[in-house]
Each structure stands twice: as structure tokens, then as C-alpha cells.
Design a protein around this motif. Structure first.
Motif: not given
Lengths: 152, 152
Positions: B120-122, B131-132
Motif C-alpha cells: 500500500r502507498t500512503a 493508505v491505498t
């Protein structure tokens, strides 16, 4: 400062899309792993408290918490080797952060002047755990850059 | 088990060639960063006590200490995703270890079935830390692999 929400007790929520809910340890810290955005080299491992994480997200420059100095640490403030954050990742249980960065200045992250803090290999030699320097190249002279300052 | 020497108080010794003198924290742990030996992808962050570090050096298979289970953890024992250690690096103050590994089994490290725990990216979205999920690919079905076992 960003007011981070508390981590959910529900793993399905903790591990999916949603708010960043960092799981700080008993000392209020997260582990941060820092790699070069260009070639992926591991540059350093450091720690962040809520303030450091907040400033990193808000400014795009990496901030940490120095456990030895017990204070906020804007990386590169002394050496000029700041870290521009290109991407932030978080792990499954949200207790570790991965920063992909571009390093300014000398393109060096270690206080010894090397590009990476991980400039030595470790292995067993005749049954003894041994470390050997594999990167001798110093991008700057620590004595010149830091003078008498405490570097850790 | 390897009997590690205590870290030197002399930074010049601590930071050069010589014996591996791990600087365990107050809980007797080191931080371990694990990347794929092939393409350098960051796979996970974990912790090692002296026994785990010793077994990793001696067997060439990554062992950690599980803070939640409070026990030695041979990575991949449940999932089959063991880590063959190709290289070990240590950082300047010897409180962090970097393992470059080849992952066996499903070539997945995260208990969610993904290749990396950092899936996940933040980032800030409208001022909220968010977060995604960026890696949706699950290499195995956690329910099938772990059954009812505690995975963290």
C-alpha cells in the motif's frame, strides 16, 4: 500536526484501503526503511514518531526521530544530504514505513560519508561472525561536514 | 549458538572491519530489512534476537523473532515461503541487518498472500493521511495456507 487515528483491532480493516493508522511502539516509534527512488538501493533504517511522520507527509522531506539525541531529526540538516520523498509505502500491520527518496547534496546517506549505511557484509568466517567493508567510497569527509557535532 | 561479542564503545572500531557485534535493543532485538536478491524489492521488516541471527547465519535460512507470538520464527514454516539468504549486510552502528533473499514456495512474503508486506502507498488526500492498496495480486490464499493459525 496530523492527528493519526488509532489502529483498528480488526485486521481486515487494518490491512486494506483507508486511513493511515500507524502502529507506534511502546516508545511512540515506527521503523522507517529508506531506499533510493532511482535504483532501489537500501540507504538506511531509522525511526519516526508521530511528529516526524507528520512532517514527512506534509513537507515531502524525510524527518525522523533520533533515539540517541532524543529529538526530531530533519535528515540532511547538517550534511546537506536531504531526502526528497517520492513515494511512501506502509506494511500490512502499519508498524513500518518505506520511503523511496532522492538524496540531495553529496548523494550520501551514511554519517561515515558512504552512500548507504549498509556498507559492510556479514558472514561466518571460520565459525566467527565477521563484518567486511564492501563499499570504501566516501562521498564526503565527515570531519569536514560535521565538525565536532554528534552524528548519531 | 553463536556467542556474539559486545559492541565496542569506540565508533572507529564499531564502524569498520572486524567481528559482528550486533547492538540489540532493550528487548534483545535487531531490526531486519528483507529484500529480494533478484530485483531488490523490499519484502518485509522483522526483528531478530541473538538466536534468530545465529540460526540465520548458520543455516542460510531466515529466522526471526516474532514479537506478537514471543517466539523464534522460521520464516515460511507454515506457508512454505522460506527465505534463502544470499547476502547479509549490516549498518554503521550494527543495530540493523539487511538480508537479500530468494523466496521459495509461492514467491510471496506477506501473510496476506502478496509478494511484499508493503503493498500500500500512503499519502495525504484532502489533508487526511490515507493508505491505498497498489498491489492486489495474491500469490496464495491465506485461509487455505494458514487455516486457523495466527499469522502475525
Amino acid at each position: 500536526m496530523i492527528d493519526f487515528l488509532a489502529p483498528s483491532g480488526d485486521k481486515a480493516i487494518l490491512e486494506s484501503d483507508g486511513p493511515l493508522t500507524p502502529k507506534f511502539d511502546a516508545h511512540g516509534l515506527l521503523t522507517a526503511v529508506v531506499t533510493d527512488h532511482g535504483d532501489g538501493e537500501l540507504l538506511m533504517v531509522a525511526y519516526m514518531n508521530a511528529e516526524a511522520l507528520s512532517l514527512t507527509l506534509e513537507t515531502g522531506l524525510a524527518h525522523y526521530y533520533s533515539r540517541s539525541r532524543k529529538s526530531l531529526w530533519k535528515k540532511g540538516e547538517s550534511s546537506g544530504n536531504m531526502q526528497r520523498v517520492k513515494e511512501i509505502r506502509v506494511d500490512c500491520d502499519q508498524d513500518a514505513i518505506w520511503l523511496k527518496v532522492d538524496v540531495t547534496g553529496h548523494d550520501a546517506t551514511c554519517h561515515t560519508g558512504r552512500r548507504s549505511c549498509f556498507y559492510r557484509t556479514a558472514q561466518l568466517v571460520d565459525g566467527q561472525a565477521t563484518v567486511t567493508v564492501t563499499d570504501h567510497h566516501k562521498h564526503f569527509d565527515p570531519a569536514e561536514v560535521y565538525g565536532g557535532q554528534d552524528t548519531k
